[in-house]
Design an enzyme around this catalytic site. Structure first.
Site, PDB file in Angstrom:
ATOM      1  N   ASN A  76      10.274  27.085 -49.822  1.00  0.00           N
ATOM      2  CA  ASN A  76      11.436  27.488 -50.613  1.00  0.00           C
ATOM      3  C   ASN A  76      11.991  28.859 -50.240  1.00  0.00           C
ATOM      4  OD1 ASN A  76       9.266  26.103 -52.814  1.00  0.00           O
ATOM      5  ND2 ASN A  76      11.184  25.063 -52.424  1.00  0.00           N
ATOM      6  N   VAL A  84      15.769  33.030 -51.170  1.00  0.00           N
ATOM      7  CA  VAL A  84      14.814  32.288 -51.975  1.00  0.00           C
ATOM      8  C   VAL A  84      15.504  31.165 -52.730  1.00  0.00           C
ATOM      9  CG1 VAL A  84      13.251  32.527 -53.948  1.00  0.00           C
ATOM     10  CG2 VAL A  84      13.405  34.349 -52.272  1.00  0.00           C
ATOM     11  N   CYS A  85      14.887  30.002 -52.760  1.00  0.00           N
ATOM     12  CA  CYS A  85      15.391  28.882 -53.549  1.00  0.00           C
ATOM     13  C   CYS A  85      14.532  28.823 -54.809  1.00  0.00           C
ATOM     14  CB  CYS A  85      15.267  27.585 -52.762  1.00  0.00           C
ATOM     15  SG  CYS A  85      15.886  26.170 -53.660  1.00  0.00           S
ATOM     16  N   LEU A  86      15.047  29.379 -55.867  1.00  0.00           N
ATOM     17  CA  LEU A  86      14.283  29.466 -57.100  1.00  0.00           C
ATOM     18  C   LEU A  86      15.248  29.249 -58.259  1.00  0.00           C
ATOM     19  CD1 LEU A  86      11.465  30.131 -58.190  1.00  0.00           C
ATOM     20  CD2 LEU A  86      12.060  32.542 -58.112  1.00  0.00           C
ATOM     21  N   ASP A 118      12.526  20.501 -52.541  1.00  0.00           N
ATOM     22  CA  ASP A 118      13.793  21.245 -52.605  1.00  0.00           C
ATOM     23  C   ASP A 118      13.717  22.402 -51.609  1.00  0.00           C
ATOM     24  OD1 ASP A 118      16.258  22.198 -53.384  1.00  0.00           O
ATOM     25  OD2 ASP A 118      15.506  23.207 -55.179  1.00  0.00           O
TER      26      ASP A 118
END
Length: 141
Positions: A76, A84-86, A118
């Site tokens: 992520n 960042v994918c959060l 994701d």
């Protein structure tokens, strides 16, 4: 209700008093770096990452931007840009959260519980799902 600039100042002070090494960029409080230690009992334990934080003018009503400066292998986190994918930072941010939450809750959670479905780093996600032990080795580098 205090102004966003007061809140920014308060959150930054709270972060500095929480044993994080914070390095300001220029004089404003818009951009700074934080040294973040990998969470205990994770593959990242013992590692230290430099996190670039950008606070938008509308902070805390708009989420901070968070990015890893040094390389981290994680499904992520984009390996090139460090972004960042959060969800909690990108979609579900609330003014109830503050900067300490980002470093004591959100980032540790991200490193402890990667979400390969994701991904920002497709290779890391695929390796994690296909061959967990190779993934673990790669993370520990």
């Amino acid at each position: 209700m205090s102004s966003p600039s007061k809140r920014r100042e308060m959150d930054l002070m709270k972060l500095m008093m929480s044993d994080y090494r914070v390095e300001m960029v220029n004089d404003g409080m818009q951009e700074f770096f934080v040294d973040f230690h990998g969470p205990k009992d994770s593959l990242y334990q013992g590692g230290v990452w430099r996190i670039k934080v950008g606070l938008p003018d509308a902070y805390p009503y708009k989420s901070p931007s968070i990015g890893f400066v040094n390389k981290i292998y994680h499904p992520n986190v984009d390996e090139i840009s460090g972004s960042v994918c959060l969800d909690v930072i990108n979609q579900t941010w609330s003014p109830m959260f503050d900067l300490v939450n980002v470093f004591e809750v959100f980032l540790p959670q991200l490193l402890l519980y990667p979400n390969p479905s994701d991904p920002l780093n497709g290779e890391a996600a695929a390796l994690m799902m296909r061959d967990k032990s190779s993934y673990d080795q790669r993370v520990k580098g």
